[in-house]
Design a protein around this motif. Structure first.
Motif, PDB file in Angstrom:
ATOM      1  N   LEU A 153      30.338 -11.178  63.841  1.00  0.00           N
ATOM      2  CA  LEU A 153      31.055 -12.303  64.338  1.00  0.00           C
ATOM      3  C   LEU A 153      30.276 -12.963  65.329  1.00  0.00           C
ATOM      4  CD1 LEU A 153      34.348 -10.123  64.887  1.00  0.00           C
ATOM      5  CD2 LEU A 153      33.838 -11.689  63.001  1.00  0.00           C
ATOM      6  N   LYS A 154      30.598 -14.204  65.332  1.00  0.00           N
ATOM      7  CA  LYS A 154      30.092 -15.279  66.410  1.00  0.00           C
ATOM      8  C   LYS A 154      30.749 -15.578  67.486  1.00  0.00           C
ATOM      9  CE  LYS A 154      26.757 -17.304  63.001  1.00  0.00           C
ATOM     10  NZ  LYS A 154      26.696 -18.412  62.250  1.00  0.00           N
ATOM     11  N   LYS A 155      32.273 -15.332  67.528  1.00  0.00           N
ATOM     12  CA  LYS A 155      33.120 -15.400  68.527  1.00  0.00           C
ATOM     13  C   LYS A 155      32.912 -14.667  69.582  1.00  0.00           C
ATOM     14  CE  LYS A 155      36.361 -16.150  64.685  1.00  0.00           C
ATOM     15  NZ  LYS A 155      35.377 -15.694  63.495  1.00  0.00           N
ATOM     16  N   ASN A 156      33.530 -15.289  70.946  1.00  0.00           N
ATOM     17  CA  ASN A 156      33.440 -14.661  72.078  1.00  0.00           C
ATOM     18  C   ASN A 156      34.694 -14.419  72.563  1.00  0.00           C
ATOM     19  OD1 ASN A 156      30.499 -14.325  72.326  1.00  0.00           O
ATOM     20  ND2 ASN A 156      30.428 -16.844  72.832  1.00  0.00           N
ATOM     21  N   GLY A 157      34.768 -13.565  73.799  1.00  0.00           N
ATOM     22  CA  GLY A 157      36.008 -13.459  74.278  1.00  0.00           C
ATOM     23  C   GLY A 157      37.183 -13.248  73.431  1.00  0.00           C
ATOM     24  N   ASN A 158      38.303 -14.078  73.861  1.00  0.00           N
ATOM     25  CA  ASN A 158      39.653 -13.871  73.410  1.00  0.00           C
ATOM     26  C   ASN A 158      39.582 -14.143  71.933  1.00  0.00           C
ATOM     27  OD1 ASN A 158      40.626 -13.504  75.908  1.00  0.00           O
ATOM     28  ND2 ASN A 158      41.241 -15.635  76.283  1.00  0.00           N
ATOM     29  N   LYS A 159      38.768 -15.045  71.317  1.00  0.00           N
ATOM     30  CA  LYS A 159      38.701 -15.136  69.767  1.00  0.00           C
ATOM     31  C   LYS A 159      38.230 -13.974  69.144  1.00  0.00           C
ATOM     32  CE  LYS A 159      38.211 -20.174  69.805  1.00  0.00           C
ATOM     33  NZ  LYS A 159      37.548 -21.300  69.246  1.00  0.00           N
ATOM     34  N   PHE A 160      37.071 -13.323  69.787  1.00  0.00           N
ATOM     35  CA  PHE A 160      36.666 -12.134  68.999  1.00  0.00           C
ATOM     36  C   PHE A 160      37.970 -11.116  69.342  1.00  0.00           C
ATOM     37  CE2 PHE A 160      35.475  -7.627  69.967  1.00  0.00           C
ATOM     38  CZ  PHE A 160      34.565  -7.361  68.692  1.00  0.00           C
ATOM     39  N   GLN A 161      38.493 -10.751  70.452  1.00  0.00           N
ATOM     40  CA  GLN A 161      39.746  -9.865  70.813  1.00  0.00           C
ATOM     41  C   GLN A 161      40.991 -10.183  69.573  1.00  0.00           C
ATOM     42  OE1 GLN A 161      39.538  -7.182  72.095  1.00  0.00           O
ATOM     43  NE2 GLN A 161      37.553  -7.502  72.765  1.00  0.00           N
ATOM     44  N   GLN A 162      41.312 -11.317  69.388  1.00  0.00           N
ATOM     45  CA  GLN A 162      42.343 -11.741  68.674  1.00  0.00           C
ATOM     46  C   GLN A 162      42.011 -11.418  67.079  1.00  0.00           C
ATOM     47  OE1 GLN A 162      43.354 -16.015  68.431  1.00  0.00           O
ATOM     48  NE2 GLN A 162      44.773 -15.752  66.655  1.00  0.00           N
ATOM     49  N   GLU A 163      40.716 -11.756  66.453  1.00  0.00           N
ATOM     50  CA  GLU A 163      40.495 -11.312  65.235  1.00  0.00           C
ATOM     51  C   GLU A 163      40.634  -9.747  65.122  1.00  0.00           C
ATOM     52  OE1 GLU A 163      37.646 -11.903  61.455  1.00  0.00           O
ATOM     53  OE2 GLU A 163      37.054 -12.936  63.615  1.00  0.00           O
ATOM     54  N   LEU A 164      39.916  -9.128  66.140  1.00  0.00           N
ATOM     55  CA  LEU A 164      39.867  -7.845  66.219  1.00  0.00           C
ATOM     56  C   LEU A 164      41.373  -7.146  66.154  1.00  0.00           C
ATOM     57  CD1 LEU A 164      38.688  -5.013  66.159  1.00  0.00           C
ATOM     58  CD2 LEU A 164      38.578  -5.264  68.708  1.00  0.00           C
ATOM     59  N   GLN A 165      42.307  -7.650  67.041  1.00  0.00           N
ATOM     60  CA  GLN A 165      43.620  -7.049  66.926  1.00  0.00           C
ATOM     61  C   GLN A 165      44.473  -7.458  65.599  1.00  0.00           C
ATOM     62  OE1 GLN A 165      45.225  -5.443  69.499  1.00  0.00           O
ATOM     63  NE2 GLN A 165      46.657  -5.062  68.057  1.00  0.00           N
ATOM     64  N   ILE A 190      43.034  -8.755  50.823  1.00  0.00           N
ATOM     65  CA  ILE A 190      43.339  -9.927  51.579  1.00  0.00           C
ATOM     66  C   ILE A 190      42.418  -9.406  52.737  1.00  0.00           C
ATOM     67  CG2 ILE A 190      44.950 -11.137  53.100  1.00  0.00           C
ATOM     68  CD1 ILE A 190      47.080 -10.465  50.969  1.00  0.00           C
ATOM     69  N   SER A 191      41.536 -10.400  53.154  1.00  0.00           N
ATOM     70  CA  SER A 191      40.592 -10.349  54.342  1.00  0.00           C
ATOM     71  C   SER A 191      40.709 -11.662  55.363  1.00  0.00           C
ATOM     72  CB  SER A 191      39.299 -10.126  53.993  1.00  0.00           C
ATOM     73  OG  SER A 191      38.472 -11.135  53.241  1.00  0.00           O
ATOM     74  N   ASN A 192      39.926 -11.736  56.400  1.00  0.00           N
ATOM     75  CA  ASN A 192      39.606 -12.783  57.233  1.00  0.00           C
ATOM     76  C   ASN A 192      40.854 -13.051  57.930  1.00  0.00           C
ATOM     77  OD1 ASN A 192      38.340 -14.583  58.782  1.00  0.00           O
ATOM     78  ND2 ASN A 192      37.637 -15.815  56.823  1.00  0.00           N
ATOM     79  N   PHE A 193      41.074 -12.295  58.992  1.00  0.00           N
ATOM     80  CA  PHE A 193      42.360 -12.437  59.786  1.00  0.00           C
ATOM     81  C   PHE A 193      42.079 -13.269  61.061  1.00  0.00           C
ATOM     82  CE2 PHE A 193      43.104  -9.173  57.007  1.00  0.00           C
ATOM     83  CZ  PHE A 193      44.606  -9.449  56.620  1.00  0.00           C
ATOM     84  N   ASP A 194      40.976 -14.011  61.214  1.00  0.00           N
ATOM     85  CA  ASP A 194      40.346 -14.662  62.337  1.00  0.00           C
ATOM     86  C   ASP A 194      41.666 -15.808  63.027  1.00  0.00           C
ATOM     87  OD1 ASP A 194      39.896 -16.365  60.164  1.00  0.00           O
ATOM     88  OD2 ASP A 194      38.109 -17.246  61.272  1.00  0.00           O
ATOM     89  N   ILE A 195      42.264 -16.427  62.214  1.00  0.00           N
ATOM     90  CA  ILE A 195      43.232 -17.237  62.759  1.00  0.00           C
ATOM     91  C   ILE A 195      44.904 -16.835  62.391  1.00  0.00           C
ATOM     92  CG2 ILE A 195      41.888 -19.425  62.472  1.00  0.00           C
ATOM     93  CD1 ILE A 195      43.177 -20.267  60.034  1.00  0.00           C
ATOM     94  N   SER A 196      44.797 -15.554  61.958  1.00  0.00           N
ATOM     95  CA  SER A 196      46.417 -14.953  61.552  1.00  0.00           C
ATOM     96  C   SER A 196      46.790 -14.957  63.232  1.00  0.00           C
ATOM     97  CB  SER A 196      46.134 -13.777  61.205  1.00  0.00           C
ATOM     98  OG  SER A 196      45.432 -13.601  59.973  1.00  0.00           O
ATOM     99  N   THR A 197      48.181 -14.853  63.053  1.00  0.00           N
ATOM    100  CA  THR A 197      49.008 -14.771  64.222  1.00  0.00           C
ATOM    101  C   THR A 197      50.098 -13.785  64.043  1.00  0.00           C
ATOM    102  OG1 THR A 197      49.906 -16.103  65.902  1.00  0.00           O
ATOM    103  CG2 THR A 197      50.123 -16.796  63.847  1.00  0.00           C
TER     104      THR A 197
END
Length: 173
Positions: A15-27, A127-134
């Protein structure tokens, strides 16, 4: 990637994301993985560490270790081949099974495309890639967002006129 202890193969998503974006995708990936649905990618591990690629070591890279899907993305697979109607129904039914499990858990994917559905060695979709899921918010899965997310070809019209939209209906659209 391969586990050298037991020779098991996995997919590593760097992942190239930092901070909250990484934590959101991980969560969100963790939430989806915890459903233990066979049609949702499973998270095996995650972390921050050194990644070796082409002999070059890159430190402090964030990564997710996921199920290995040897047939890769559904989108790339169908660009090169055709499925029979029977096989198409098999895959579609399993995708719907995964989407239903997400929605029952209150998860809106928001980026369901044929490129975010992976196929394992038996052509089972995951199903994969939950980076913008909520998570659903409010009544009936209404998510009060005014931003445009995902790919325009797969997004519901409400997103473009900046109206609140129903998360589960947006995924089905």
């Amino acid at each position: 990637v391969r586990n050298v202890n037991n020779n098991t193969e996995y997919t590593a998503k760097v992942l190239k994301k930092n901070g909250n974006k990484f934590q959101q995708e991980l969560q969100m990936t963790t939430n989806a993985s915890n459903l233990n649905n066979p049609n949702i990618i499973h998270l095996h591990n995650h972390g921050i560490g050194a990644i070796t690629r082409g002999g070059n070591v890159r430190n402090n890279k964030k990564y997710l270790i996921l199920d290995y899907c040897s047939k890769r993305e559904l989108g790339k697979y169908i660009q090169a081949r055709r499925f029979s109607e029977r096989h198409s129904k098999f895959i579609f039914r399993k995708i719907l099974n995964g989407v239903e499990a997400l929605h029952q858990a209150g998860i809106c994917h928001r980026y369901l495309t044929v490129f975010n559905i992976l196929l394992d060695q038996n052509f089972n979709p995951k199903i994969s890639n939950f980076d913008i899921s909520t998570l659903f918010q409010g009544n009936n899965g209404i998510i009060n967002l005014n931003d445009i997310v995902g790919v325009p070809q797969y997004a519901p019209p409400q997103m473009y006129i900046k109206k609140p939209y129903n998360g589960s209906k947006a995924d089905i659209f």
